[in-house]
Design an enzyme around this catalytic site. Structure first.
Site, PDB file in Angstrom:
ATOM      1  N   HIS A   1     -12.055 -12.049   4.200  1.00 47.68           N
ATOM      2  CA  HIS A   1     -11.790 -12.337   5.608  1.00 47.68           C
ATOM      3  C   HIS A   1     -10.371 -12.851   5.771  1.00 47.68           C
ATOM      4  CE1 HIS A   1     -12.645 -16.409   4.218  1.00 47.68           C
ATOM      5  NE2 HIS A   1     -13.799 -15.958   3.782  1.00 47.68           N
TER       6      HIS A   1
ATOM      7  N   LYS B   1      -4.136  -1.795   3.309  1.00 46.43           N
ATOM      8  CA  LYS B   1      -3.807  -0.921   4.443  1.00 46.43           C
ATOM      9  C   LYS B   1      -4.836   0.195   4.529  1.00 46.43           C
ATOM     10  CE  LYS B   1       1.124  -1.743   4.057  1.00 46.43           C
ATOM     11  NZ  LYS B   1       2.440  -1.186   3.819  1.00 46.43           N
TER      12      LYS B   1
ATOM     13  N   LYS C   1      -2.872  10.930  -4.112  1.00 44.09           N
ATOM     14  CA  LYS C   1      -2.988  12.354  -3.829  1.00 44.09           C
ATOM     15  C   LYS C   1      -4.109  12.619  -2.828  1.00 44.09           C
ATOM     16  CE  LYS C   1      -5.986  14.024  -7.565  1.00 44.09           C
ATOM     17  NZ  LYS C   1      -6.059  14.940  -8.691  1.00 44.09           N
TER      18      LYS C   1
END
Length: 108
Positions: free
Chosen positions: A41, A88, A105
């Site tokens: 969190h 991300k 990839k």
């Protein structure tokens, strides 16, 4: 989400795993999550924990001991390598590895 739970019948999570504030998590159908997953969190305030959602789309595969940080989406059919720390979003149909995780990839 809500009373339905966060995991569909076609997905698998192998224990042990650590989910902080699981009601903020979505896991799509057909996902496989290996043992040792940690979903953390966000600490904006040391006195109040403000959690942000984690989204794991359909047929994603999460390797053992991966860590997925708040407000991250794992794309459909994406693969997260074992031990990766995902900070991300990971696009659909890609492989992400390392710390911090990065896409290496696309997969077919």
């Amino acid at each position: 989400m809500g009373s339905k739970g966060i995991l569909s019948a076609s997905s698998t999570i192998l224990p042990p795993f650590q989910l902080d504030f699981a009601c903020q998590m979505e896991i799509g159908e057909g996902c496989f999550i290996n043992h040792g997953l940690t979903v953390n969190h966000d600490f904006e305030n040391t006195w109040i924990i403000k959690c942000k959602p984690v989204r794991i789309k359909k047929k994603a595969w999460i390797g053992a001991k991966a860590i997925i940080m708040p407000d991250v989406t794992i794309g459909e059919g994406a693969v997260i390598g074992s031990g990766a720390i995902v900070t991300k979003d990971v696009p659909d149909h890609t492989i992400a590895v390392r710390n911090p995780a990065r896409v290496i990839k696309k997969v077919g």
